[in-house]
Design an enzyme around this catalytic site. Structure first.
Site, PDB file in Angstrom:
ATOM      1  CG  ASP A  35      -6.674  -0.728 -11.563  1.00 26.85           C
ATOM      2  OD1 ASP A  35      -6.630  -0.085 -11.059  1.00 26.85           O
ATOM      3  OD2 ASP A  35      -5.053  -1.292 -11.959  1.00 26.85           O
ATOM      4  CG  ASP A  36      -8.939   3.402 -11.419  1.00 26.00           C
ATOM      5  OD1 ASP A  36      -8.197   2.712 -10.774  1.00 26.00           O
ATOM      6  OD2 ASP A  36      -9.182   3.131 -12.702  1.00 26.00           O
ATOM      7  CB  CYS A  75      -2.528   1.656  -9.450  1.00 25.11           C
ATOM      8  SG  CYS A  75      -3.788   1.668 -10.203  1.00 25.11           S
ATOM      9  NE  ARG A  79      -2.640  -1.790  -7.496  1.00 24.31           N
ATOM     10  CZ  ARG A  79      -3.757  -2.630  -8.634  1.00 24.31           C
ATOM     11  NH1 ARG A  79      -3.148  -4.432  -8.174  1.00 24.31           N
ATOM     12  NH2 ARG A  79      -5.141  -2.527  -9.027  1.00 24.31           N
ATOM     13  CE  LYS A 132      -2.120  -1.534 -12.116  1.00 23.21           C
ATOM     14  NZ  LYS A 132      -3.261  -0.415 -12.075  1.00 23.21           N
ATOM     15  CG  HIS A 134       1.155  -0.365 -10.848  1.00 24.28           C
ATOM     16  ND1 HIS A 134      -0.027   0.554 -10.718  1.00 24.28           N
ATOM     17  CD2 HIS A 134       2.844   0.758 -11.240  1.00 24.28           C
ATOM     18  CE1 HIS A 134       0.218   1.412 -11.533  1.00 24.28           C
ATOM     19  NE2 HIS A 134       1.443   1.407 -11.758  1.00 24.28           N
ATOM     20  CB  SER A 157      -1.559   1.115 -15.245  1.00 22.35           C
ATOM     21  OG  SER A 157      -1.991   1.809 -13.688  1.00 22.35           O
ATOM     22  CG  HIS A 231      -6.882   1.285 -15.199  1.00 27.65           C
ATOM     23  ND1 HIS A 231      -5.899   1.877 -16.004  1.00 27.65           N
ATOM     24  CD2 HIS A 231      -6.331   2.086 -14.156  1.00 27.65           C
ATOM     25  CE1 HIS A 231      -5.183   3.164 -15.965  1.00 27.65           C
ATOM     26  NE2 HIS A 231      -5.128   2.641 -14.272  1.00 27.65           N
ATOM     27  CG  ASP A 283      -6.503  -0.210  -7.488  1.00 25.73           C
ATOM     28  OD1 ASP A 283      -7.973  -0.193  -7.378  1.00 25.73           O
ATOM     29  OD2 ASP A 283      -5.563   0.016  -7.981  1.00 25.73           O
ATOM     30  CG  ASN A 284      -7.532   3.609  -7.326  1.00 20.57           C
ATOM     31  OD1 ASN A 284      -6.601   3.054  -7.665  1.00 20.57           O
ATOM     32  ND2 ASN A 284      -9.271   3.669  -8.246  1.00 20.57           N
ATOM     33  CE  LYS A 304      -6.874   6.365 -10.567  1.00 15.32           C
ATOM     34  NZ  LYS A 304      -6.383   5.365 -11.342  1.00 15.32           N
TER      35      LYS A 304
HETATM   36 CA   LIG Z   1      -5.816   1.640  -9.310  1.00 14.04          CA
END
Ligand SMILES: [Ca+2]
Length: 468
Positions: A35-36, A75, A79, A132, A134, A157, A231, A283-284, A304
């Protein structure tokens, strides 16, 4: 050998020797999703002081994809793209007004969407998710309603559900304590811990992943391991505190790296490595607004929340000993491609009653054919900001940072990404014909969109969420 000889040889072979691909045992599939995590945050992607020996080894044994994209720079829509193989604008899981789902959101992934685990179950796969989600936290939207046999993780998150115990504003992120956030930890539909002790989350996700592999080592399985880290707020367990030269953020990545090592070791020890494909990605891009508590996009521009490369190009590794030809892959790929690719590997038909935005990249993974992907669409919310075709990328609109004001480019910006991956030199004036061609690609794409119910804007209460 020429084709005629090969054909004759195949005719002469006894039938038993020629196993059709669909009759072979389909491979286990593991997706490890961060995540991130930024493009520049791994040793093998050029970070000078974050030590990622397990990921570096995974890349050396497998494929390092340097031009691999997500479906959105935040996010939820990212996803949605991964799980459905479709741009989130087709499932209603993106919006310019509310860019991700919040704890007061009423929407989530619609039943009409077909997910990767739903398809793999048709081929007899056990499907497990750790981490996660989301894609909606109300009961109808949780992982087991969308193809996963089991789930251990958090619904959204780790900076959501902020409570009043902690300091206000940024201070809570500089010295985070897990009690500042009231994030629920689920085992399937049951909340087993609240607030989640986030300090041990990466460790517990890894342990759970290994348990899942153990329980299903004798049947094909799909494991989706979606880390909550890096994240913000950042957390790591005791053995990783103050370990990295890069500081807190480096500690967190090094713990993820150790977790990847643990998962790959579990695969190796159980003799599954030649029949298991493992894909690692993010994811980003990095959340640059958090300074050194956020990551780095390396040489890519911005991070992001933006449609520059740093927002949507992610560090991706494909590992499948004996099948994935080792090396650096510069072909285009995307998380959108995973659904059709996994369908091909499992011998399941991909959905043909809807538009898919992904293509089967298994030929490139095997080193037999180039990636079929030539185009990338960059959305912010439900607005098309940019398009890539081959090396060329056109920006119709842009924002230099996630929350910055939008600029609509009357003459679009144009970059040649293979020569200028940092998007520094606008060459629009030199190449009006390229701009016209990319505009037509955008128009043709937009014509395939159909109106759908938006999942992001409905709320269960008017209480304003205070975090993204
Ligand atoms: Ca993210």
């Amino acid at each position: 050998m020429n084709r005629v000889l090969l054909f004759l040889l195949i005719l002469l072979l006894p039938q038993a020797v020629i196993a059709a691909p669909s009759e072979a045992t389909p491979p286990n599939i593991i997706v490890i999703f961060c995540d991130d995590l930024g493009y520049g945050d791994l040793g093998c992607f050029g970070h000078p002081t974050i030590a990622t020996p397990h990921l570096d080894q995974m890349a050396a044994e497998g494929q390092k994809w340097t031009q691999f994209y997500v479906a959105a720079p935040v996010c939820t829509p990212s996803r949605a793209g991964l799980m459905t193989g479709r741009l989130p604008i087709r499932s209603g899981l993106c919006s310019a007004k509310r860019r991700v789902l919040f704890p007061n959101s009423a929407g989530g992934i619609p039943d009409s969407e077909i997910t990767i685990p739903e398809l793999l179950k048709k081929a007899g796969y056990a499907t497990g998710m750790v981490g996660k989600w989301h894609l909606g936290h109300l009961p109808g939207y949780l992982p087991h309603r969308h193809g996963f046999d089991q789930w251990f993780g958090v619904p959204y998150s780790n900076d959501m559900d902020r409570n009043k115990k902690g300091p206000k504003g940024w201070e809570a992120f500089l010295e985070p304590k897990f009690e500042y956030w009231d994030v629920p930890l689920h085992r399937d539909d049951e909340v087993i811990e609240r607030p989640t002790d986030q300090r041990t989350l990466t460790q517990r996700y890894g342990d759970e992943a290994v348990r899942f592999i153990d329980a299903h080592k004798d049947e094909p399985f799909f494991l989706y391991l979606a880390h909550s880290m890096p994240h913000v707020p950042l957390f790591r367990s005791d053995p990783f505190v103050d370990r990295s030269e890069r500081g807190f953020y480096g500690d967190v990545i090094e713990e993820i790296d150790a977790s990847v090592g643990k998962v790959l070791e579990a695969v190796r020890e159980r003799g599954l490595s030649e029949n298991t494909i493992v894909i690692f990605s993010s994811d980003n891009g990095p959340w640059l607004e958090y300074g050194d508590m956020g990551g780095s996009a390396g040489l890519l521009r911005a991070g992001k929340g933006t449609t520059f490369e740093g927002g949507m190009r992610v560090p991706t590794i494909v590992w499948w000993p004996g099948t994935a030809t080792p090396g650096v892959v510069t072909d285009l790929g995307a998380t959108l491609d995973l659904l059709p690719t996994f369908c091909a590997l499992a011998g399941v038909d991909a959905p043909d009653d809807r538009v898919l935005d992904g293509a089967d990249i298994s030929g490139r993974i095997r080193g037999e054919a180039p990636s079929p992907r030539d185009t990338v669409f960059y959305y912010r919310g439900d607005i098309l900001y940019a398009v890539r075709s081959g090396p060329w990328k056109i920006h119709f609109r842009s924002r230099p940072r996630s929350g910055a004001k939008e600029t609509i480019h009357e003459t679009p910006l144009l970059y040649q990404l293979e020569r200028d991956p940092s998007e520094k030199k606008d060459v629009a004036k030199k190449h009006p014909e390229v701009i016209e061609r990319l505009k037509k690609i955008a128009e043709a794409h937009t014509a395939t969109l159909e109106p759908v119910e938006n999942q992001m804007v409905r709320v269960i209460s008017k209480k304003k969420p205070n975090q993204q």
